[in-house]
Write an enzyme that holds these catalytic residues in place. Structure first.
Site, PDB file in Angstrom:
ATOM      1  N   ASP A 255      42.940  56.928  53.650  1.00  0.00           N
ATOM      2  CA  ASP A 255      42.190  57.526  54.752  1.00  0.00           C
ATOM      3  C   ASP A 255      41.067  58.407  54.220  1.00  0.00           C
ATOM      4  OD1 ASP A 255      43.897  56.535  56.949  1.00  0.00           O
ATOM      5  OD2 ASP A 255      45.409  57.830  56.078  1.00  0.00           O
ATOM      6  N   ARG A 256      41.347  59.121  53.128  1.00  0.00           N
ATOM      7  CA  ARG A 256      40.307  59.967  52.529  1.00  0.00           C
ATOM      8  C   ARG A 256      39.174  59.099  51.989  1.00  0.00           C
ATOM      9  NH1 ARG A 256      40.656  65.381  51.546  1.00  0.00           N
ATOM     10  NH2 ARG A 256      38.844  66.169  50.427  1.00  0.00           N
TER      11      ARG A 256
END
Length: 475
Positions: A255-256
């Protein structure tokens, strides 16, 4: 950026339970975890949205929320992170992922909540915000949001770059996405690897086949601590190594990566530049301790929703969720209103009675004691939240009361999603001579409406308190 960063996808409620193990269960040879603390956070698309908002971007999250306590908790956490939620209706329960941890290691992951469910239709406001986005990140966790036909049509039509973070159980990316970001395990599930191929060759072949299958501009396969491999049309695959080699908690690293790449593209970066920046950020994220240290402070200290301590009462998140779910299942209309309701008086009662007549249930969003003090001053409220909630719930026109800690009911509204929001008193109606209700923009996110109802002149909590103090009845 000329528009918001839009994150679209499935949101889960993640919980890390930290504890210690010093014995085995007497009836089974398994460790016993004594819980010491727990931390809740948005997961899935919600976590990607929090990461983007932490970089200072205006972030809109298009996701599906259920009518339950899990969704209420997500509403609080997302509001604390500064994320604007544009919710779709979700039947069933909020999916939850619970990690049981001891000594910094995960012992077990416990998944619970709803299965895959088709989300509700998006409101026009959702389609408009996708159209004016600076970038759209599709964070697919295979639970249905990325399959929604109207959303897919909006994604295909938007002029903004689209980043697609896929899931093996999810749909194919819409044609024309700027960048897809599968990890190598997902590539192996989506594309059959050639027998005997090396890891790098498998990633390169899979990326190219997915790029052609999805008609994507580029595919970046994330390779954990080794970085990422980028495939673009007409060029040799680009291997972007990680600047640091780190071992640790990788939860949320994908997600990062996707959020960082999306922000870079929104700022005008080339795809290769965006992927390089994303590798750097994801590597640093893991090296610095992962999700346990990466969440912004407001999210870590976001208050729990206030629940009633009285069994069978109509106060609390669970009570409100049950009422709303029952009314929606019957095709009814959910009405909500809000306020401090300190020293309940006839003006309050008139507003509540008028509001209840507009639908099939009335949920009151009640400011907590902390919230009232922040709005009205340190000498308020006069009546504590527990008593204010019980008094409201005792009225025949009120079906449930939910208490919120924030200065506004935005977080509560995002999961209640009332069809009608009602305010009483001398409020403008949004015409040429006045401003709209402050909650009106939030209601439009799911197609709701806000109205004002008549009020009784001369009824004011502040006035009652002043009059009472003048006579010495209230110290």
């Amino acid at each position: 950026m000329t528009g918001p960063v839009v994150v679209l996808g499935d949101t889960l409620l993640d919980r890390d339970v930290e504890g210690v193990v010093n014995r085995l269960c007497p009836d089974s040879p398994v460790p016993v975890l004594d819980e010491m603390a727990h931390v809740d956070r948005p997961g899935g698309a919600g976590l990607a949205a929090v990461f983007a908002a932490a970089q200072g971007a205006e972030v809109v999250l298009v996701t599906a929320l259920a009518d339950d306590a899990g969704a209420a908790r997500l509403g609080v956490l997302l509001a604390a992170a500064g994320v604007q939620v544009y919710p779709l209706r979700l039947a069933g329960a909020t999916p939850e992922k619970i990690r049981l941890r001891a000594g910094g290691r995960v012992l077990l992951r416990h998944d619970r909540g709803g299965g895959v469910s088709e989300p509700g239709e998006p409101a026009e406001a959702v389609l408009r915000v996708i159209d004016r986005a600076s970038v759209v990140l599709v964070s697919d966790y295979g639970r249905g949001v990325a399959r929604q036909p109207a959303l897919r049509a909006a994604l295909a039509a938007t002029r903004a770059p689209v980043v697609w973070d896929p899931h093996p159980r999810g749909p194919a990316a819409v044609p024309g996405v700027r960048l897809a970001t599968p990890n190598e395990a997902e590539v192996r599930e989506l594309v059959e690897a050639s027998p005997g191929a090396t890891r790098l060759a498998t990633a390169a072949e899979g990326a190219e086949r997915l790029r052609q299958r999805w008609r994507a501009g580029a595919v970046a396969v994330t390779l954990g601590a080794d970085g990422a491999l980028l495939s673009q049309a007409g060029s040799t695959p680009l291997m972007v190594p990680a600047p640091v080699s780190a071992e640790g908690d990788t939860c949320g690293a994908g997600d990062r990566f996707a959020a960082t790449a999306s922000l870079a593209l929104a700022g005008g970066a080339l795809v290769s530049e965006a992927v390089t920046e994303a590798v750097t950020e994801a590597s640093a994220y893991v090296a610095d301790g992962g999700v346990a240290t990466a969440l912004p402070q407001p999210v870590r200290r976001a208050p729990q929703p206030v629940h009633t301590a009285v069994a069978g009462d109509r106060v609390g998140v669970a009570a409100a969720a049950a009422v709303v779910a029952r009314v929606r299942a019957a095709g009814g209309t959910v009405v909500a209103t809000g306020g401090c309701f300190d020293l309940l008086h006839a003006g309050h009662l008139a507003t509540l009675q008028a509001a209840r007549q507009l639908g099939d249930c009335l949920v009151v969003c009640l400011n907590s004691d902390t919230s009232v003090s922040g709005l009205k001053g340190p000498d308020r409220p006069v009546i504590g939240q527990a008593d204010r909630g019980r008094l409201l719930a005792a009225l025949s026109c009120v079906d449930a009361v939910v208490i919120f800690e924030e200065s506004t009911p935005a977080a509560a509204l995002s999961w209640l999603r009332p069809d009608i929001w009602v305010k009483g008193g001398d409020y403008a109606t949004g015409g040429a001579d006045g401003e709209a209700l402050p909650e009106a923009e939030i209601l439009r996110r799911w197609g709701g409406h806000s109205v004002v109802v008549p009020y009784l002149d001369g009824r004011s909590t502040t006035g009652l308190i002043a009059a009472t103090r003048a006579t010495g009845a209230l110290a």
